[in-house]
Design a protein around this motif. Structure first.
Motif: not given
Ligand SMILES: Cc1ncc(COP(=O)(O)O)c(C=O)c1O
Length: 449
Positions: A78-92
């Motif tokens: 659920r917490e991962g969902m709130e981040l928004g999915g995929v962005f064609a960019l990297a995340t921390e």
């Protein structure tokens, strides 16, 4: 068939109109009247759409290491969902999970994520080719490494006779170009002399040796530790990349996978399944010098790589596996179960053995454990094939084909254990009666050959 599958049977008739075989993976089709559809899973149990309850030892072919709908994992999702999915960019979060993998796996210096085990293995082979400048690769008989055409080859042992030379290497089905066959050398497990002879003659064309040291797709037939050490030395000596496929063993048989268990480091290794308790993510990890080739001429990527839900779940699952006694408890359960089943079989004089690791093992109906895929035919797998549907009828889910081992998860508890033991005895009695009436007693017929 004793249990009611009327809803599953009716759903099959509907589903088959829109989905080939009525399912989304060929391996989920168990014949028209035996294919089951799942309503939900919780802990180590599944319920089908007829409300039959099962204690599950397939665990989705291994990934469910903690249990279905684990609350810690679900919260992370659920917490991962709130981040928004995929962005064609990297995340921390990619870095956080890569750090954890490098801490747990001794050969992992750099990591790249993909979605499935298939992709991780594909990239490992590509990278090995790029790094060595060679094209061919070695597969081990009985191994399985996913759905890409380059590894969808199997060794035909069921009709094979020892005096015929090596068994044939065949594609898993149609549509797999024969040209891959020309790139593959296939070898039996646990024969280092044979491998050295191959390397002596052909190492100048061989990029990689790909092995799943506990063959999670072949009853957990296991590489001897000495064999794996010899393989390591031979790969170094002949400049062949050692790829250890830990898609099933990774974060299951030890925190650092089969590499920790056997004290052997790969050049490249692949993970999926247990790293995220069933959420879609995989990893390719390995030595820095080789991994740095990615970005330097070797392409790796994918729209869904590093999805925020999968990464958040991997982060939580790996934390649990790394920092709690989950894997120790899983292994204890596996040992208690095999001991109890072993006693039941011994009391009836049925030859058997368990192969693999307490967290994932095969049950063979033969006293001598197979040491490679060629030996597998000596086990009475027809006995297993009659037993498995009876286990399903009493509520214990195992793979109908004995090449898939039994998997244990953290949610298998004392109640599951006691229930499984008594249900196993019940299913065994059903099997013996059935075979007696067909005149096939396993105490007389324990060898296929
Ligand atoms: C050892 C091994 N490698 C690769 C794969 C392919 O993984 P996936 O099904 O996630 O593509 C599997 C799948 O069972 C596997 O067991």
């Amino acid at each position: 068939m004793q249990r009611n599958l009327s809803n599953s049977n009716a759903h099959f008739q509907k589903a088959v109109k829109r989905l080939p075989l009525g399912v989304t993976s060929n391996f989920r089709y168990w014949e028209e009247d035996k294919t089951i559809y799942i309503k939900r899973g919780k802990g180590a149990r599944l319920w089908d759409i007829d409300d039959n309850e099962y204690i599950d030892y397939r665990l989705a072919f291994g990934p469910t290491i903690l249990g279905y709908a684990d609350e810690r994992v679900d919260q992370a999702a659920r917490e991962g969902m709130e981040l928004g999915g995929v962005f064609a960019l990297a995340t921390e979060l990619e870095y956080t999970v890569a750090e954890r993998i490098c801490k747990m796996v001794s050969s992992a210096e750099l990591v790249r994520f993909s979605v499935s085990g298939t992709e991780a293995v594909m990239t490992a082979l590509r990278l090995a080719r790029a790094y060595t400048g060679k094209d061919k690769y070695v597969l081990v008989e009985g191994g399985y490494h996913g759905l890409s055409s380059e590894v969808m080859w199997y060794t035909e042992v069921e009709e094979w006779q020892e005096n015929e030379g090596d068994p044939e290497l065949l594609p898993y089905g149609e549509g797999i170009p024969d040209l891959y066959n020309h790139l593959i050398y296939s070898v039996p497990l646990n024969d280092a002399n044979r491998l050295e002879r191959l390397f002596k003659r052909h190492a100048d064309t061989i990029a990689a040796y790909l092995i799943e040291p506990i063959m999670g797709n072949c009853g957990s037939i296991t590489a001897d530790q000495q064999y794996l050490k010899d393989v390591r030395e031979l790969c170094t000596k002949y400049e062949v990349i050692l790829i250890i496929d830990e898609v099933k063993t990774g974060f299951r048989v030890a925190r650092g996978g089969v590499q920790e268990l056997m004290g052997v480091d790969a050049d490249l290794c692949t993970f999926a399944k247990s790293m995220a308790n069933g959420y879609p993510i995989s990893a390719l990890a390995g030595k820095e010098e080789i991994m740095r080739k990615i970005g330097d001429d070797v392409v790796h990527g994918g729209t869904y790589t590093g999805h925020s839900v999968s990464l958040a779940v991997a982060n939580k699952t790996l934390e649990i596996l790394d920092e709690t006694q989950a894997l120790t408890n899983i292994a204890k359960y596996g040992t208690s179960l095999s001991e109890a089943i072993g006693k039941i079989l011994s009391r009836r004089g049925i030859p058997h053995c368990f192969v693999g690791h307490p967290a994932m093992y095969g049950l063979f109906f033969n006293t001598t454990p197979p040491s490679n895929y060629r030996d597998w035919v000596n086990s009475d797998y027809t006995f297993y094939e009659v037993l498995a549907p009876n286990l399903h009828d009493v509520g214990v889910l195992v793979e109908p084909d004995c090449r898939e081992p039994l998997f244990i998860c953290e949610a298998h508890d004392e109640r599951c254990l006691n229930e499984t033991i008594s249900k196993f005895e019940q299913a065994l009695n059903m099997t013996l009666e059935q075979l007696e009436s067909e005149n096939k007693n396993p105490r007389q017929k324990n060898n296929k050959k």
